[in-house]
Design a protein around this motif. Structure first.
Motif, PDB file in Angstrom:
ATOM      1  N   LEU A 115     -11.890 -24.368 -34.981  1.00  0.00           N
ATOM      2  CA  LEU A 115     -12.805 -25.135 -34.288  1.00  0.00           C
ATOM      3  C   LEU A 115     -12.490 -24.917 -32.724  1.00  0.00           C
ATOM      4  CD1 LEU A 115     -12.082 -28.526 -36.168  1.00  0.00           C
ATOM      5  CD2 LEU A 115     -14.248 -27.306 -36.048  1.00  0.00           C
ATOM      6  N   CYS A 116     -11.435 -24.474 -32.255  1.00  0.00           N
ATOM      7  CA  CYS A 116     -11.264 -23.923 -30.904  1.00  0.00           C
ATOM      8  C   CYS A 116     -12.286 -22.929 -30.396  1.00  0.00           C
ATOM      9  CB  CYS A 116      -9.987 -23.730 -30.513  1.00  0.00           C
ATOM     10  SG  CYS A 116      -9.163 -22.476 -31.676  1.00  0.00           S
ATOM     11  N   THR A 117     -12.338 -21.934 -31.119  1.00  0.00           N
ATOM     12  CA  THR A 117     -13.115 -20.645 -30.835  1.00  0.00           C
ATOM     13  C   THR A 117     -14.763 -21.185 -30.996  1.00  0.00           C
ATOM     14  OG1 THR A 117     -12.787 -19.980 -33.015  1.00  0.00           O
ATOM     15  CG2 THR A 117     -11.339 -19.008 -31.430  1.00  0.00           C
ATOM     16  N   GLY A 118     -14.837 -21.770 -31.786  1.00  0.00           N
ATOM     17  CA  GLY A 118     -16.216 -22.222 -32.092  1.00  0.00           C
ATOM     18  C   GLY A 118     -16.833 -22.966 -30.948  1.00  0.00           C
ATOM     19  N   SER A 119     -15.933 -23.821 -30.274  1.00  0.00           N
ATOM     20  CA  SER A 119     -16.315 -24.944 -29.340  1.00  0.00           C
ATOM     21  C   SER A 119     -16.143 -24.124 -27.835  1.00  0.00           C
ATOM     22  CB  SER A 119     -15.545 -26.168 -29.447  1.00  0.00           C
ATOM     23  OG  SER A 119     -14.118 -25.904 -29.273  1.00  0.00           O
ATOM     24  N   CYS A 120     -15.499 -23.260 -27.788  1.00  0.00           N
ATOM     25  CA  CYS A 120     -15.399 -22.651 -26.368  1.00  0.00           C
ATOM     26  C   CYS A 120     -16.648 -22.177 -25.651  1.00  0.00           C
ATOM     27  CB  CYS A 120     -14.491 -21.663 -26.480  1.00  0.00           C
ATOM     28  SG  CYS A 120     -13.922 -20.903 -24.891  1.00  0.00           S
ATOM     29  N   PRO A 121     -17.196 -22.767 -24.732  1.00  0.00           N
ATOM     30  CA  PRO A 121     -18.422 -22.292 -24.171  1.00  0.00           C
ATOM     31  C   PRO A 121     -18.398 -20.759 -23.239  1.00  0.00           C
ATOM     32  CG  PRO A 121     -17.461 -23.898 -22.997  1.00  0.00           C
ATOM     33  CD  PRO A 121     -16.338 -23.817 -24.036  1.00  0.00           C
ATOM     34  N   GLN A 122     -17.140 -20.596 -22.908  1.00  0.00           N
ATOM     35  CA  GLN A 122     -17.143 -19.164 -22.280  1.00  0.00           C
ATOM     36  C   GLN A 122     -16.637 -18.115 -23.240  1.00  0.00           C
ATOM     37  OE1 GLN A 122     -15.860 -21.864 -20.725  1.00  0.00           O
ATOM     38  NE2 GLN A 122     -17.544 -21.613 -19.183  1.00  0.00           N
ATOM     39  N   GLU A 123     -16.363 -18.452 -24.346  1.00  0.00           N
ATOM     40  CA  GLU A 123     -15.739 -17.435 -25.707  1.00  0.00           C
ATOM     41  C   GLU A 123     -14.372 -16.820 -24.989  1.00  0.00           C
ATOM     42  OE1 GLU A 123     -18.913 -15.045 -26.833  1.00  0.00           O
ATOM     43  OE2 GLU A 123     -20.018 -16.776 -27.772  1.00  0.00           O
ATOM     44  N   ALA A 124     -13.585 -17.702 -24.363  1.00  0.00           N
ATOM     45  CA  ALA A 124     -12.069 -17.270 -23.863  1.00  0.00           C
ATOM     46  C   ALA A 124     -11.296 -16.913 -24.861  1.00  0.00           C
ATOM     47  CB  ALA A 124     -11.928 -18.084 -22.665  1.00  0.00           C
ATOM     48  N   ILE A 125     -11.331 -17.390 -25.891  1.00  0.00           N
ATOM     49  CA  ILE A 125     -10.259 -17.241 -26.950  1.00  0.00           C
ATOM     50  C   ILE A 125     -10.926 -16.560 -28.193  1.00  0.00           C
ATOM     51  CG2 ILE A 125      -8.432 -18.878 -26.186  1.00  0.00           C
ATOM     52  CD1 ILE A 125      -9.887 -20.931 -28.055  1.00  0.00           C
ATOM     53  N   THR A 126     -10.386 -15.771 -29.118  1.00  0.00           N
ATOM     54  CA  THR A 126     -10.824 -15.238 -30.285  1.00  0.00           C
ATOM     55  C   THR A 126      -9.599 -15.053 -31.124  1.00  0.00           C
ATOM     56  OG1 THR A 126     -10.395 -12.950 -29.246  1.00  0.00           O
ATOM     57  CG2 THR A 126     -12.514 -13.828 -28.835  1.00  0.00           C
ATOM     58  N   TRP A 127      -9.909 -14.590 -32.336  1.00  0.00           N
ATOM     59  CA  TRP A 127      -8.885 -14.669 -33.198  1.00  0.00           C
ATOM     60  C   TRP A 127      -8.857 -12.972 -33.438  1.00  0.00           C
ATOM     61  CZ3 TRP A 127      -6.179 -18.619 -35.147  1.00  0.00           C
ATOM     62  CH2 TRP A 127      -6.854 -19.552 -35.138  1.00  0.00           C
ATOM     63  N   THR A 128      -7.473 -12.513 -33.901  1.00  0.00           N
ATOM     64  CA  THR A 128      -7.329 -11.217 -34.344  1.00  0.00           C
ATOM     65  C   THR A 128      -6.637 -11.001 -35.760  1.00  0.00           C
ATOM     66  OG1 THR A 128      -4.775 -11.290 -33.795  1.00  0.00           O
ATOM     67  CG2 THR A 128      -6.287 -10.496 -31.911  1.00  0.00           C
ATOM     68  N   ASN A 129      -6.600  -9.891 -36.529  1.00  0.00           N
ATOM     69  CA  ASN A 129      -6.241  -9.784 -37.749  1.00  0.00           C
ATOM     70  C   ASN A 129      -4.648  -9.525 -37.940  1.00  0.00           C
ATOM     71  OD1 ASN A 129      -8.989  -9.543 -38.495  1.00  0.00           O
ATOM     72  ND2 ASN A 129      -8.920  -7.394 -38.559  1.00  0.00           N
ATOM     73  N   GLN A 130      -3.905  -9.885 -36.691  1.00  0.00           N
ATOM     74  CA  GLN A 130      -2.340 -10.084 -37.016  1.00  0.00           C
ATOM     75  C   GLN A 130      -2.262 -11.134 -37.746  1.00  0.00           C
ATOM     76  OE1 GLN A 130      -0.316  -9.766 -33.320  1.00  0.00           O
ATOM     77  NE2 GLN A 130       1.663 -10.057 -34.177  1.00  0.00           N
ATOM     78  N   PHE A 131      -1.286 -10.985 -38.943  1.00  0.00           N
ATOM     79  CA  PHE A 131      -0.997 -12.072 -39.748  1.00  0.00           C
ATOM     80  C   PHE A 131       0.380 -12.155 -40.035  1.00  0.00           C
ATOM     81  CE2 PHE A 131      -1.428  -8.385 -42.490  1.00  0.00           C
ATOM     82  CZ  PHE A 131      -0.274  -8.392 -43.248  1.00  0.00           C
ATOM     83  N   GLU A 132       1.258 -11.263 -39.333  1.00  0.00           N
ATOM     84  CA  GLU A 132       2.695 -11.316 -39.837  1.00  0.00           C
ATOM     85  C   GLU A 132       3.366 -12.299 -38.490  1.00  0.00           C
ATOM     86  OE1 GLU A 132       4.443  -7.737 -40.116  1.00  0.00           O
ATOM     87  OE2 GLU A 132       3.047  -7.016 -41.453  1.00  0.00           O
ATOM     88  N   HIS A 133       3.608 -13.569 -39.064  1.00  0.00           N
ATOM     89  CA  HIS A 133       4.253 -14.601 -37.841  1.00  0.00           C
ATOM     90  C   HIS A 133       5.650 -15.085 -38.161  1.00  0.00           C
ATOM     91  CE1 HIS A 133       0.045 -14.555 -36.903  1.00  0.00           C
ATOM     92  NE2 HIS A 133      -0.362 -15.123 -37.614  1.00  0.00           N
TER      93      HIS A 133
END
Length: 158
Positions: A115-133
Motif C-alpha cells: 500500500l505504501c508504494t502504490g500510494s506514493c505520488p512521486q514513486e520514491a519507494i520501491t520493492w526489491t527482490n532481496q528476501f533474506e532478512h
C-alpha cells in the motif's frame, strides 16, 4: 437391495483406494526436485511483483524523489513507516517547504502489502527482490531508507 448397495459401496471404496495408491506410486517414482538453499542462492529468478525489501532509490548525487508528504505512512496498516520531516526556507523563492529528515522503516512489523508504494505520488519507494532478512536482534530490522552515502562510497560503487 441392501446387499447390492453394500457390494457397490465396497467396490467403489476399493476403486478409490487403488486410485489414491496409483497417484502415490507415481509421485514416488518421479525425480526429486529439491533445491539446496544455501548452495543455490541467487540462482532463482523472482517475478517483478515480488515484494522483498522496501528501498528508496538515490541517484548519483545522492538525491531521492521523496517530498516528505507522509501519504505512505498514513496508508501503512501497521505503522511500519515513519516520515520525520522539517521545514526549511527555499533560498530562491523564500517560501517554507517540507524537507525529509528521516525515513524510518521497520521491516519486523511490515506485512508486505504494497500500500505504501502504490500510494506514493512521486514513486520514491520501491520493492526489491532481496528476501533474506534473518538477524539476531529486532533493532537491526529498523532501517533508515534515506541514508546519505558518502562521496567515497559512491565512487566505489561506480
Amino acid at each position: 437391495m441392501k446387499v447390492i448397495h453394500y457390494i457397490q459401496t465396497i467396490l467403489l471404496s476399493i476403486y478409490r483406494l487403488t486410485q489414491g495408491m496409483y497417484i502415490t506410486m507415481l509421485n514416488m517414482m518421479r525425480p526429486k526436485v529439491t533445491e539446496q538453499y544455501p548452495e543455490n542462492r541467487g540462482k532463482k529468478e523472482y517475478g517483478e511483483r515480488f515484494r522483498g525489501l522496501l528501498v528508496m532509490p538515490h541517484d548519483a548525487e545522492n538525491h531521492h524523489t521523496c517530498t516528505a508528504c507522509g501519504i505512505c505512512a498514513l496508508n501503512c496498516p501497521n505503522g511500519t513507516i515513519r516520515v520525520i520531516s522539517r521545514k526549511e526556507t527555499d533560498p530562491v523563492t523564500g517560501k517554507e517547504k517540507k524537507v525529509l529528515d528521516k525515513y524510518m522503516y521497520d521491516l519486523g512489523s511490515c506485512i508486505f502489502c504494497g500500500l505504501c508504494t502504490g500510494s506514493c505520488p512521486q514513486e520514491a519507494i520501491t520493492w526489491t527482490n532481496q528476501f533474506e532478512h534473518a538477524v539476531f536482534t529486532r533493532e537491526k530490522l529498523e532501517m533508515q531508507l534515506n541514508k546519505e552515502i558518502k562521496k567515497q562510497e559512491v565512487k566505489k560503487q561506480e
